[in-house]
Design an enzyme around this catalytic site. Structure first.
Site, PDB file in Angstrom:
ATOM      1  N   GLN A   1       0.816  -1.215   0.000  1.00  0.00           N
ATOM      2  CA  GLN A   1       0.000   0.000   0.000  1.00  0.00           C
ATOM      3  C   GLN A   1       0.856   1.275   0.000  1.00  0.00           C
ATOM      4  O   GLN A   1       0.555   2.239  -0.704  1.00  0.00           O
ATOM      5  CB  GLN A   1      -0.948  -0.014   1.209  1.00  0.00           C
TER       6      GLN A   1
ATOM      7  N   CYS B   1      -5.059 -10.097   4.016  1.00  0.00           N
ATOM      8  CA  CYS B   1      -4.043 -10.882   4.731  1.00  0.00           C
ATOM      9  C   CYS B   1      -4.046 -10.545   6.219  1.00  0.00           C
ATOM     10  O   CYS B   1      -3.472 -11.261   7.032  1.00  0.00           O
ATOM     11  CB  CYS B   1      -2.660 -10.678   4.112  1.00  0.00           C
TER      12      CYS B   1
HETATM   13 ZN    ZN Z   1      -0.279  -9.213   2.759  1.00  0.00          ZN
END
Ligand code: ZN
Length: 185
Positions: free
Chosen positions: A117, A147
């Site tokens: 990100q 995740c």
């Molecule tokens: Zn991840």
């Protein structure tokens, strides 16, 4: 270049790896289906933000432009699981602007890759600086990472926020405050 037959081979291996029977009916088309899907969700690999940001218009008004709530879907490079949310993209023009849809396109170019990100946030800001030569750019991304939510620490609904500031936004905290005021407006 995206190589669909390599993806298909890899998915077959993956299925074998988790102990699946790759020949059972429900999985017969899965490798080819995933290969086609990856061509779409990783299409940013074959795209360049410059294609979208090079069509500029001259302006006299150099006030902040903010495009907020740009919904995006990306894939984390550590787990190959989705992260998704909203990007808010602003810049202070220096005589030129782009069509607003081009800012959303730019987010797509960087989202449709294996990403982290923080890097995606920086790449969007850097692309705007490179192609529009504005007085400054600022990007805020808020996202939920699968995740984090479906495995590991399992914190559904938790948001990761990342920020990139360039030019006057980096130099002048008052500009960042104006960004956040407009974001809430
Ligand atoms: Zn991840």
């Amino acid at each position: 270049m995206i190589n669909q037959s390599r993806i298909e081979e890899a998915v077959k291996l993956l299925l074998e790896g988790i102990g699946e029977d790759v020949s059972r009916e429900g999985l017969a088309e899965t490798p080819a289906r995933i290969a086609r899907m990856y061509t779409e969700i990783f299409s940013g690999m074959e795209e360049n933000a410059g294609e979208h940001l090079s069509k500029v218009f001259a302006v006299d008004n150099n006030e902040m432009v903010l495009e907020k709530d740009i919904v995006f879907y990306s894939m984390c490079e550590h787990h190959m699981l989705p992260f998704y949310g909203k990007a808010h993209v602003a810049y202070i023009p220096d005589g030129k602007v782009v069509g607003l849809s081009k800012l959303a396109r730019t987010v797509e170019v960087y989202a449709k890759r294996l990403q982290i990100q923080e890097r995606m946030t920086a790449q969007i800001a850097d692309a705007i600086m490179e192609y529009l030569s504005p007085r400054g750019a600022m990007v805020v991304v808020e996202a939920e990472h699968m995740c984090m939510t479906m495995r590991g620490v399992k914190k559904p609904g938790s948001l990761t926020v990342s920020i990139a500031t360039r030019g006057v936004f980096a130099e002048n905290p008052a500009m960042q405050e104006q960004f956040f005021r407009l974001l809430k407006a």
